[in-house]
Design a protein around this motif. Structure first.
Motif, short mmCIF file in Angstrom:
data_model
loop_
_atom_site.label_atom_id
_atom_site.label_comp_id
_atom_site.label_asym_id
_atom_site.label_seq_id
_atom_site.Cartn_x
_atom_site.Cartn_y
_atom_site.Cartn_z
N LEU A 164 37.08 38.80 49.51
CA LEU A 164 36.69 38.09 48.05
C LEU A 164 36.99 39.49 47.54
O LEU A 164 36.56 39.25 46.33
CB LEU A 164 35.31 37.53 47.90
CG LEU A 164 35.22 36.39 48.28
CD1 LEU A 164 33.77 35.72 48.27
CD2 LEU A 164 35.76 35.44 46.74
N LYS A 165 36.31 41.05 48.48
CA LYS A 165 36.05 42.66 47.81
C LYS A 165 38.01 43.20 47.93
O LYS A 165 37.42 43.70 47.07
CB LYS A 165 35.67 43.29 48.30
CG LYS A 165 35.51 43.58 49.56
CD LYS A 165 34.58 44.65 50.02
CE LYS A 165 35.12 44.63 51.79
NZ LYS A 165 33.44 45.67 51.91
N GLY A 166 38.75 42.37 48.60
CA GLY A 166 40.37 42.71 48.09
C GLY A 166 41.13 42.35 46.71
O GLY A 166 40.88 41.94 46.44
N SER A 167 42.00 43.25 47.12
CA SER A 167 42.68 42.38 46.17
C SER A 167 43.70 41.71 46.53
O SER A 167 44.73 41.26 47.34
CB SER A 167 43.91 44.45 45.99
OG SER A 167 44.69 43.75 44.77
N ALA A 168 43.80 40.72 45.29
CA ALA A 168 44.61 39.59 45.16
C ALA A 168 46.16 39.68 45.02
O ALA A 168 46.60 41.16 44.11
CB ALA A 168 44.29 38.43 44.60
N ARG A 179 45.48 41.65 41.70
CA ARG A 179 44.22 41.07 40.72
C ARG A 179 42.62 41.18 41.34
O ARG A 179 43.36 40.45 42.25
CB ARG A 179 44.50 39.43 40.13
CG ARG A 179 45.85 39.17 39.57
CD ARG A 179 45.68 39.65 38.85
NE ARG A 179 46.88 39.37 38.12
CZ ARG A 179 47.24 38.54 37.15
NH1 ARG A 179 46.37 36.97 36.94
NH2 ARG A 179 48.51 37.66 36.34
N PRO A 180 41.87 41.38 41.00
CA PRO A 180 40.86 41.59 41.60
C PRO A 180 40.59 40.74 42.43
O PRO A 180 39.91 39.38 41.92
CB PRO A 180 39.92 42.05 40.74
CG PRO A 180 40.10 41.47 39.19
CD PRO A 180 41.98 41.97 39.40
N GLY A 181 39.84 40.75 43.41
CA GLY A 181 38.96 39.85 44.47
C GLY A 181 38.08 39.37 44.04
O GLY A 181 37.02 39.67 42.71
N GLY A 182 37.69 37.62 43.45
CA GLY A 182 36.33 37.82 43.56
C GLY A 182 36.75 36.53 42.00
O GLY A 182 35.96 36.16 41.11
N SER A 203 41.63 38.24 48.92
CA SER A 203 42.85 39.48 49.80
C SER A 203 43.12 38.31 51.17
O SER A 203 42.75 38.25 51.88
CB SER A 203 42.63 40.76 50.10
OG SER A 203 43.17 40.96 50.98
N LEU A 204 45.05 37.24 49.90
CA LEU A 204 45.25 35.92 50.96
C LEU A 204 45.94 36.55 51.37
O LEU A 204 47.16 36.92 50.47
CB LEU A 204 44.58 34.53 50.72
CG LEU A 204 43.05 34.91 49.59
CD1 LEU A 204 42.89 33.88 49.07
CD2 LEU A 204 42.24 34.99 51.18
N TRP A 235 30.34 43.22 48.80
CA TRP A 235 30.63 44.25 48.80
C TRP A 235 29.72 44.40 49.57
O TRP A 235 29.27 45.83 50.69
CB TRP A 235 30.35 44.72 47.60
CG TRP A 235 31.28 44.59 46.59
CD1 TRP A 235 31.08 43.53 45.89
CD2 TRP A 235 32.80 44.85 47.05
NE1 TRP A 235 32.97 43.67 44.47
CE2 TRP A 235 33.39 44.52 45.57
CE3 TRP A 235 33.55 46.16 47.10
CZ2 TRP A 235 34.90 44.96 45.13
CZ3 TRP A 235 34.33 47.11 47.00
CH2 TRP A 235 35.30 46.66 45.96
N LEU A 236 28.67 43.85 50.36
CA LEU A 236 27.78 44.09 51.28
C LEU A 236 27.95 43.88 52.53
O LEU A 236 28.73 42.48 52.83
CB LEU A 236 26.41 43.98 51.14
CG LEU A 236 25.36 43.77 49.50
CD1 LEU A 236 24.84 43.33 48.73
CD2 LEU A 236 25.25 45.46 49.28
N PRO A 237 27.21 44.32 53.47
CA PRO A 237 27.10 43.78 54.84
C PRO A 237 26.59 42.31 54.72
O PRO A 237 26.07 41.68 54.43
CB PRO A 237 27.23 44.05 56.06
CG PRO A 237 26.40 46.16 55.03
CD PRO A 237 26.79 45.77 54.31
N MET A 238 27.00 40.99 56.02
CA MET A 238 26.63 39.97 56.08
C MET A 238 25.51 39.93 55.81
O MET A 238 25.02 40.38 56.93
CB MET A 238 28.08 39.37 56.65
CG MET A 238 29.30 39.00 56.64
SD MET A 238 30.32 38.16 57.79
CE MET A 238 29.37 36.10 56.95
N LEU A 239 24.82 39.22 55.15
CA LEU A 239 23.37 38.73 54.73
C LEU A 239 23.21 37.93 56.80
O LEU A 239 22.04 38.63 56.87
CB LEU A 239 22.86 38.13 54.34
CG LEU A 239 23.20 39.36 53.07
CD1 LEU A 239 22.75 38.57 51.15
CD2 LEU A 239 22.68 40.20 52.43
#
Length: 331
Positions: A164-168, A179-182, A203-204, A235-239
């Motif tokens: 989700l935070k990677g580049s598409a 394109r920006p992830g998300g 980022s798929l 952008w954070l570690p998994m909660l």
């Protein structure tokens, strides 16, 4: 009597090993990985036709095919060593960097007259097979849009979080666009019981593997289902720790093009737990390599290597059935 190596026996690898044994009564599987307790547990569950590799690499243990099913980010090295030893490879990774690194081994595979199949999982993998099955009914394909929902085991959940935070990467009019992830929110209707879900760019790897198989398509995109919390915390570690295996997931493929003089839209999809579907696709890819049914030497995605009709028919024996939207497309 095929002998299949499975490196990594998490949610996907363990199911791939079981599917191999179910599909071929004469097959044997050799299991490898770093978690010795997990390896022993899976081997006991699979029965006498499985064994655990004691040290060393699987590619030098007399196997016919290596399935690399470990965590994303750890696929290129084992695949390179296997191809160097002339052992065919199947990778289940959906991480873009893995896919790009594996495709870069094509020259090595061609020189060694050996084949590698990339993205043999849920999406990419099942999504690619559905896309190629759908496009077979078109005279000209203009657009292919892939969406997925759900995750498999913990490694898959972590990759979903990273994506989700990677580049598409979208294919549009002959060039790759980042394109920006998300971004690119779109409400996608998957087959029941998943139903509607907001999907976003990420980022798929689907488009990277479909484009070589569909060079005439003007647009190829992929999206993933995500919640608002998924996007805000990407952008954070998994909660919270990932579940050992996710719930029911789905893939959906929309193809636009021409059949005769008419513009046509065809939508296909499938519902299954992602790890179950990924394991089945990986096993089918491995057995296709054993049978010599995956095309000439080289490294490529399942979209360019496997017969989608025959493979989907095989997968249906395990309850993995494609569905098609049978409504009327809007103008």
């Amino acid at each position: 009597m095929p002998r299949i190596g499975v490196l990594g026996v998490g949610a996907v690898g363990a199911r791939a090993a079981r599917r191999v044994l179910e599909a071929d009564p004469g097959a044997q599987v050799l299991l490898g990985g770093s978690d010795r307790d997990r390896l022993a547990l899976v081997a006991r569950g699979l029965g006498p036709r499985s064994e655990v590799a004691d040290g060393g690499h699987l590619h030098d243990r007399g196997i016919d095919v290596l399935i690399v099913a470990g965590p994303c980010g750890r696929h290129v090295g084992p695949a390179r060593r296997a191809l160097r030893a002339a052992v065919p490879v199947v990778s289940t990774s959906d991480r873009v960097e893995d896919v790009q690194g594996l495709l870069a081994l094509d020259h090595r595979a061609v020189a060694g007259r050996v084949t590698g199949l990339v993205g043999a999982g849920f999406a990419p993998g099942l999504s690619c097979l559905l896309a190629m099955k759908a496009v077979s009914s078109f005279d000209a394909v203009e657009e292919v849009h892939v969406a997925k929902a759900g995750t498999g085991g913990p490694a898959c959940a972590r990759q979903h979080h990273r994506a989700l935070k990677g580049s598409a990467r979208d294919w549009r009019d002959g060039t790759w666009q980042r394109r920006p992830g998300g971004s690119g929110r779109e409400l996608v209707w998957f087959p029941e019981p998943v139903s509607g879900a907001d999907c976003y760019r990420g980022s798929l790897a689907d488009a990277l593997l479909l484009q070589p198989a569909l060079p005439g398509a003007a647009r190829i995109t992929s999206r993933m289902a995500a919640t608002r919390q998924d996007r805000f915390t990407s952008w954070l570690p998994m909660l919270s720790p990932p579940h050992p295996e996710g719930g029911v997931g789905a893939v959906r493929v929309e193809v636009r093009g021409q059949v005769g003089p008419a513009k046509t839209v065809r939508i296909v999809g499938a519902v299954e737990r992602p790890a179950v579907a990924a394991g089945a696709v990986a096993a089918a890819a491995a057995l296709a390599l054993v049978a010599g049914a995956a095309g000439p030497p080289g490294v490529r995605g399942v979209a360019a290597a496997l017969d989608p009709t025959a493979t989907l028919r095989e997968l249906s024996c395990y309850g993995l059935r494609a569905q098609e939207f049978d409504g009327v497309a809007g103008v």
